[in-house]
Design a protein around this motif. Structure first.
Motif, short mmCIF file in Angstrom:
data_model
loop_
_atom_site.label_atom_id
_atom_site.label_comp_id
_atom_site.label_asym_id
_atom_site.label_seq_id
_atom_site.Cartn_x
_atom_site.Cartn_y
_atom_site.Cartn_z
N ALA A 18 0.83 -1.21 0.00
CA ALA A 18 0.00 0.00 0.00
C ALA A 18 0.86 1.25 0.00
O ALA A 18 0.50 2.26 -0.62
CB ALA A 18 -0.93 -0.01 1.21
N SER A 19 2.01 1.20 0.67
CA SER A 19 2.89 2.38 0.71
C SER A 19 3.36 2.76 -0.68
O SER A 19 3.35 3.95 -1.05
CB SER A 19 4.11 2.09 1.60
OG SER A 19 3.72 1.81 2.92
N VAL A 20 3.77 1.77 -1.45
CA VAL A 20 4.23 2.05 -2.82
C VAL A 20 3.06 2.57 -3.66
O VAL A 20 3.20 3.55 -4.40
CB VAL A 20 4.82 0.78 -3.45
CG1 VAL A 20 5.15 1.00 -4.91
CG2 VAL A 20 6.07 0.34 -2.69
N ARG A 21 1.90 1.93 -3.53
CA ARG A 21 0.74 2.33 -4.32
C ARG A 21 0.29 3.75 -3.97
O ARG A 21 0.01 4.55 -4.85
CB ARG A 21 -0.40 1.34 -4.08
CG ARG A 21 -1.61 1.58 -4.97
CD ARG A 21 -2.65 0.51 -4.79
NE ARG A 21 -3.23 0.50 -3.45
CZ ARG A 21 -3.04 -0.44 -2.54
NH1 ARG A 21 -2.27 -1.47 -2.82
NH2 ARG A 21 -3.59 -0.38 -1.35
N MET A 22 0.25 4.07 -2.68
CA MET A 22 -0.21 5.39 -2.26
C MET A 22 0.81 6.48 -2.55
O MET A 22 0.46 7.66 -2.65
CB MET A 22 -0.53 5.38 -0.76
CG MET A 22 -1.58 4.36 -0.34
SD MET A 22 -3.13 4.53 -1.25
CE MET A 22 -3.80 6.02 -0.53
N ALA A 23 2.08 6.09 -2.67
CA ALA A 23 3.13 7.08 -2.96
C ALA A 23 3.09 7.53 -4.42
O ALA A 23 3.55 8.64 -4.74
CB ALA A 23 4.50 6.51 -2.63
N ALA A 24 2.55 6.69 -5.31
CA ALA A 24 2.63 6.98 -6.75
C ALA A 24 1.99 8.31 -7.15
O ALA A 24 2.63 9.11 -7.84
CB ALA A 24 2.03 5.82 -7.55
N PRO A 25 0.73 8.60 -6.75
CA PRO A 25 0.16 9.90 -7.16
C PRO A 25 0.91 11.07 -6.54
O PRO A 25 1.07 12.12 -7.20
CB PRO A 25 -1.29 9.83 -6.65
CG PRO A 25 -1.32 8.74 -5.64
CD PRO A 25 -0.25 7.77 -6.04
N VAL A 252 12.72 13.86 -3.40
CA VAL A 252 11.26 13.82 -3.53
C VAL A 252 10.77 12.37 -3.51
O VAL A 252 9.70 12.08 -2.96
CB VAL A 252 10.84 14.53 -4.83
CG1 VAL A 252 9.42 14.15 -5.23
CG2 VAL A 252 10.96 16.04 -4.66
N LEU A 253 11.55 11.46 -4.10
CA LEU A 253 11.18 10.04 -4.05
C LEU A 253 11.10 9.56 -2.59
O LEU A 253 10.12 8.91 -2.19
CB LEU A 253 12.21 9.21 -4.82
CG LEU A 253 12.09 7.69 -4.67
CD1 LEU A 253 10.76 7.19 -5.23
CD2 LEU A 253 13.26 7.00 -5.38
N GLY A 254 12.11 9.89 -1.81
CA GLY A 254 12.11 9.49 -0.41
C GLY A 254 10.95 10.11 0.36
O GLY A 254 10.28 9.43 1.16
N ALA A 255 10.70 11.40 0.12
CA ALA A 255 9.61 12.07 0.82
C ALA A 255 8.26 11.48 0.43
O ALA A 255 7.38 11.28 1.29
CB ALA A 255 9.65 13.57 0.49
N SER A 256 8.07 11.20 -0.86
CA SER A 256 6.80 10.62 -1.31
C SER A 256 6.58 9.25 -0.70
O SER A 256 5.46 8.88 -0.32
CB SER A 256 6.78 10.53 -2.84
OG SER A 256 6.86 11.81 -3.42
N MET A 257 7.65 8.47 -0.60
CA MET A 257 7.53 7.15 0.03
C MET A 257 7.16 7.27 1.50
O MET A 257 6.38 6.48 2.04
CB MET A 257 8.84 6.38 -0.13
CG MET A 257 9.07 5.77 -1.50
SD MET A 257 7.76 4.62 -1.98
CE MET A 257 7.85 3.40 -0.67
N LEU A 258 7.73 8.29 2.16
CA LEU A 258 7.42 8.50 3.58
C LEU A 258 5.94 8.85 3.77
O LEU A 258 5.25 8.26 4.60
CB LEU A 258 8.31 9.63 4.12
CG LEU A 258 8.13 9.97 5.60
CD1 LEU A 258 8.52 8.79 6.47
CD2 LEU A 258 8.96 11.20 5.96
#
Length: 316
Positions: A18-25, A252-258
């Protein structure tokens, strides 16, 4: 409560996936916001752009029965909304914070209105064609990592693949050098023959395309429906991710994943029936955003021309 079951189902597979999926948008919108930030535009309209993208994507998928066409509709809707910001911020020279806030309010109203016009009140489709998961052969079968990284819809893969692409454009191409120069010293770019206005418009449009696609991921990639205010503040979280990531695609990738992990966590905790009011769980991503911006980011230095309109006449 069986805590071993909670651990296995929530924190190992379900939570990570879910973390990966929710980070995408968030990642798509944040990558778009890097383009505007690097040329000195404060893209506070990100929430509204994502919202229009979510509606456009949903309506496009409804009209054509094809989620891919819906995604193109979402990108077009986002680009058109971003052009409003571009006109106000670049051509008119309006206060960018005020312009972005106004666009967000406008987007909320216009999408609610168009939803009623298109389907009528209380007569909306329960679902539209959406993207299906595309398991990567062999890799998707790897325990834990497989479902986490290699069993998503195509737009999720695209979001993560765009990170190195945007990084390369930003730091290894002449256009990226022009972008960064416009954001730091637009007068110098102008003096050397560069076109500040054109560069800013191009970046605003790219930002709109990516943020609109991020909105479409929400409506036709995750939910298959559109509801009023479906973005629920994710545009603001994406903007926070840009600051948290210090205007760098890797950050930004790290922040979006967080932030995606916080969103995924509250979903999984709700799913297992944790005895905590769901309203508190829903606050997790926003609480994390405030904590990150208030205490974890540290000292950041945005592009020097951030928020400053530019015209040749004023520069003389």
């Amino acid at each position: 409560m069986d805590w071993s079951k909670v651990f296995n189902e929530v924190f190992i597979i379900g939570f990570l996936t879910a973390s990966v999926r929710m980070a995408a948008p968030l990642l798509l919108a944040s990558l778009g916001a890097i383009f505007t930030a690097r040329v000195g535009i404060i893209n506070l309209a990100l929430e509204g752009i994502m919202l229009v993208g979510a509606f456009s994507g949903f309506y496009g998928a409804y009209l054509t029965g094809n989620p891919l066409v819906g995604a193109l509709f979402g990108m077009a809707g986002g680009a058109l909304t971003a052009l409003i910001l571009g006109f106000l911020a670049i051509t008119v020279g309006a206060n960018q914070t005020v312009a972005g806030t106004g666009i967000n309010i406008f987007a909320l109203g216009i999408t609610s209105y168009l939803l009623s016009v298109a389907f009528g009140i209380g007569n909306r489709p329960s679902a539209v064609p959406s993207f299906k998961e595309i398991p990567i052969p062999v890799l998707a079968d790897i325990p834990i990592i497989g479902p986490m990284l290699f069993n998503h819809i195509g737009l999720v893969y695209l979001a993560f693949l765009l990170v190195p692409v945007v990084w390369y454009i930003l730091f290894r191409t002449p256009f990226g050098l022009t972008m960064r120069s416009v954001g730091e010293h637009p007068k110098a770019v102008d003096t050397l023959g560069g076109n500040v206005i054109r560069t800013r418009y191009i970046c605003v449009i790219i930002s709109g395309i990516l943020a609109g696609l991020g909105g479409a991921v929400l409506s036709i990639g995750q939910l298959s429906v559109f509801m009023e205010n479906i973005t629920a503040g994710r545009g603001y979280i994406a903007l926070a991710a840009v600051t948290f990531g210090k205007w760098n695609p890797l950050g930004v990738l790290g922040a979006s994943m967080l932030f995606g992990a916080a969103d995924g966590l509250q979903l999984r905790l709700q799913a297992v029936g944790l005895k905590i009011p769901y309203q508190f769980l829903l606050m997790l991503p926003y609480l994390l955003t405030m904590i990150a911006l208030a205490g974890l980011v540290g000292k950041t230095t945005p592009p020097a021309a951030m928020g400053k309109p530019y015209s040749k006449q004023d520069a003389r």
